[in-house]
Motif scaffolding. Sequence first.
Motif, PDB file in Angstrom:
ATOM      1  N   SER A  18       2.121  10.679  -0.420  1.00 52.60           N
ATOM      2  CA  SER A  18       0.819  10.228   0.073  1.00 52.60           C
ATOM      3  C   SER A  18       0.190  11.365   0.884  1.00 52.60           C
ATOM      4  N   PRO A  19      -1.142  11.439   0.913  1.00 54.81           N
ATOM      5  CA  PRO A  19      -1.794  12.522   1.656  1.00 54.81           C
ATOM      6  C   PRO A  19      -1.377  12.481   3.132  1.00 54.81           C
ATOM      7  N   GLY A  20      -1.078  13.657   3.688  1.00 64.07           N
ATOM      8  CA  GLY A  20      -0.685  13.747   5.090  1.00 64.07           C
ATOM      9  C   GLY A  20       0.789  13.509   5.356  1.00 64.07           C
ATOM     10  N   PHE A  21       1.548  13.113   4.319  1.00 66.60           N
ATOM     11  CA  PHE A  21       2.970  12.820   4.504  1.00 66.60           C
ATOM     12  C   PHE A  21       3.677  14.039   5.099  1.00 66.60           C
ATOM     13  N   PRO A  22       4.577  13.874   6.064  1.00 66.36           N
ATOM     14  CA  PRO A  22       5.103  12.622   6.637  1.00 66.36           C
ATOM     15  C   PRO A  22       4.401  12.198   7.927  1.00 66.36           C
ATOM     16  N   HIS A  23       3.220  12.735   8.180  1.00 70.55           N
ATOM     17  CA  HIS A  23       2.581  12.494   9.483  1.00 70.55           C
ATOM     18  C   HIS A  23       1.566  11.368   9.440  1.00 70.55           C
ATOM     19  N   GLY A  24       1.568  10.564   8.397  1.00 70.37           N
ATOM     20  CA  GLY A  24       0.625   9.448   8.326  1.00 70.37           C
ATOM     21  C   GLY A  24      -0.520   9.764   7.379  1.00 70.37           C
ATOM     22  N   TYR A  25      -0.961   8.777   6.665  1.00 72.25           N
ATOM     23  CA  TYR A  25      -2.032   8.943   5.679  1.00 72.25           C
ATOM     24  C   TYR A  25      -3.378   8.566   6.314  1.00 72.25           C
ATOM     25  N   PRO A  26      -4.474   9.033   5.720  1.00 75.53           N
ATOM     26  CA  PRO A  26      -5.794   8.729   6.264  1.00 75.53           C
ATOM     27  C   PRO A  26      -6.240   7.300   5.927  1.00 75.53           C
ATOM     28  N   ASN A  27      -7.191   6.800   6.681  1.00 77.66           N
ATOM     29  CA  ASN A  27      -7.859   5.562   6.314  1.00 77.66           C
ATOM     30  C   ASN A  27      -8.770   5.847   5.119  1.00 77.66           C
ATOM     31  N   TYR A  28      -9.100   4.799   4.410  1.00 75.06           N
ATOM     32  CA  TYR A  28      -9.985   4.895   3.235  1.00 75.06           C
ATOM     33  C   TYR A  28      -9.445   5.844   2.166  1.00 75.06           C
ATOM     34  N   ALA A  29      -8.136   5.980   2.093  1.00 72.97           N
ATOM     35  CA  ALA A  29      -7.589   6.811   1.011  1.00 72.97           C
ATOM     36  C   ALA A  29      -7.777   6.067  -0.317  1.00 72.97           C
ATOM     37  N   PHE A  56      -2.332  -4.385   3.472  1.00 70.55           N
ATOM     38  CA  PHE A  56      -3.636  -3.730   3.519  1.00 70.55           C
ATOM     39  C   PHE A  56      -3.639  -2.352   2.865  1.00 70.55           C
ATOM     40  N   ASP A  57      -2.507  -1.678   2.918  1.00 71.85           N
ATOM     41  CA  ASP A  57      -2.374  -0.374   2.273  1.00 71.85           C
ATOM     42  C   ASP A  57      -1.372  -0.544   1.142  1.00 71.85           C
ATOM     43  N   ILE A  58      -1.789  -0.174  -0.049  1.00 69.33           N
ATOM     44  CA  ILE A  58      -1.056  -0.609  -1.242  1.00 69.33           C
ATOM     45  C   ILE A  58      -0.863   0.542  -2.221  1.00 69.33           C
ATOM     46  N   VAL A  59       0.310   0.566  -2.838  1.00 74.72           N
ATOM     47  CA  VAL A  59       0.537   1.421  -4.004  1.00 74.72           C
ATOM     48  C   VAL A  59       0.697   0.488  -5.200  1.00 74.72           C
ATOM     49  N   ALA A  60      -0.156   0.670  -6.186  1.00 70.83           N
ATOM     50  CA  ALA A  60      -0.027  -0.093  -7.426  1.00 70.83           C
ATOM     51  C   ALA A  60       0.559   0.845  -8.482  1.00 70.83           C
ATOM     52  N   ILE A  61       1.571   0.354  -9.203  1.00 69.60           N
ATOM     53  CA  ILE A  61       2.233   1.156 -10.232  1.00 69.60           C
ATOM     54  C   ILE A  61       1.858   0.574 -11.598  1.00 69.60           C
ATOM     55  N   TYR A  62       1.446   1.434 -12.489  1.00 64.72           N
ATOM     56  CA  TYR A  62       1.004   1.024 -13.819  1.00 64.72           C
ATOM     57  C   TYR A  62       1.922   1.597 -14.879  1.00 64.72           C
ATOM     58  N   THR A  96      -4.218   2.986  -2.213  1.00 67.70           N
ATOM     59  CA  THR A  96      -5.462   2.657  -1.530  1.00 67.70           C
ATOM     60  C   THR A  96      -5.164   2.153  -0.125  1.00 67.70           C
ATOM     61  N   THR A  97      -5.973   2.594   0.850  1.00 71.65           N
ATOM     62  CA  THR A  97      -5.752   2.201   2.244  1.00 71.65           C
ATOM     63  C   THR A  97      -7.061   1.684   2.841  1.00 71.65           C
ATOM     64  N   ASP A  98      -6.929   0.858   3.871  1.00 64.65           N
ATOM     65  CA  ASP A  98      -8.120   0.276   4.486  1.00 64.65           C
ATOM     66  C   ASP A  98      -8.617   1.142   5.647  1.00 64.65           C
ATOM     67  N   PHE A  99      -9.451   0.542   6.517  1.00 65.22           N
ATOM     68  CA  PHE A  99     -10.153   1.308   7.544  1.00 65.22           C
ATOM     69  C   PHE A  99      -9.345   1.547   8.810  1.00 65.22           C
ATOM     70  N   ALA A 100      -8.206   0.875   8.958  1.00 58.62           N
ATOM     71  CA  ALA A 100      -7.466   0.966  10.222  1.00 58.62           C
ATOM     72  C   ALA A 100      -5.971   0.919   9.971  1.00 58.62           C
ATOM     73  N   VAL A 101      -5.221   1.311  10.969  1.00 55.06           N
ATOM     74  CA  VAL A 101      -3.750   1.264  10.968  1.00 55.06           C
ATOM     75  C   VAL A 101      -3.162   2.060   9.805  1.00 55.06           C
ATOM     76  N   SER A 102      -2.450   3.091  10.162  1.00 61.70           N
ATOM     77  CA  SER A 102      -1.812   3.944   9.162  1.00 61.70           C
ATOM     78  C   SER A 102      -0.328   3.988   9.470  1.00 61.70           C
ATOM     79  N   ALA A 103       0.470   4.248   8.473  1.00 67.05           N
ATOM     80  CA  ALA A 103       1.907   4.401   8.672  1.00 67.05           C
ATOM     81  C   ALA A 103       2.315   5.758   8.092  1.00 67.05           C
ATOM     82  N   GLN A 104       3.626   5.960   7.967  1.00 70.95           N
ATOM     83  CA  GLN A 104       4.095   7.282   7.531  1.00 70.95           C
ATOM     84  C   GLN A 104       3.666   7.608   6.100  1.00 70.95           C
ATOM     85  N   GLY A 105       3.621   6.593   5.259  1.00 68.34           N
ATOM     86  CA  GLY A 105       3.271   6.839   3.861  1.00 68.34           C
ATOM     87  C   GLY A 105       4.494   6.841   2.973  1.00 68.34           C
TER      88      GLY A 105
END
Length: 124
Positions: A18-29, A56-62, A96-105
């Motif tokens: 995820s972008p920014g890994f391992p320091h947390g991903y951005p909002n609105y990714a 709220f922050d989701i990885v969808a696998i296809y 996809t991520t929402d507008f607030a709260v981020s985790a490590q990714g």
Amino acid sequence: SGQTCGGLVQGLNGTIESPGFPHGYPNYANCTWIIVTGERNRIQLSFHTFALEEDFDIVAIYDGQPQQGNLKIRLSGFQLPSPIVSTGSILGLWFTTDFAVSAQGFKAIYEGKAYGLLYFTPEQ
């Protein structure tokens, strides 16, 4: 955020983070990766780290191109998912991520595997 993410990923194996890994991903990714391996391969995707804001922050696998009919699983939260195996030589990821709260990714390793190997039993 201006961080680029996603794209076409080719080759027999590699890493997706995820972008920014391992320091947390951005909002609105909004990132889409398409993994393409050789013609006669399936793809095994294994997460080594997984930490997303639950629901709220989701990885969808296809299984194939990232379009609705190919959705295999939606992942969120802090539990390490089991490895995912494609039925063909393309696997899509949409993050996809929402507008607030981020985790490590997340950090995932993918490997192309030749068809017909014994340890590849199709999932029931």
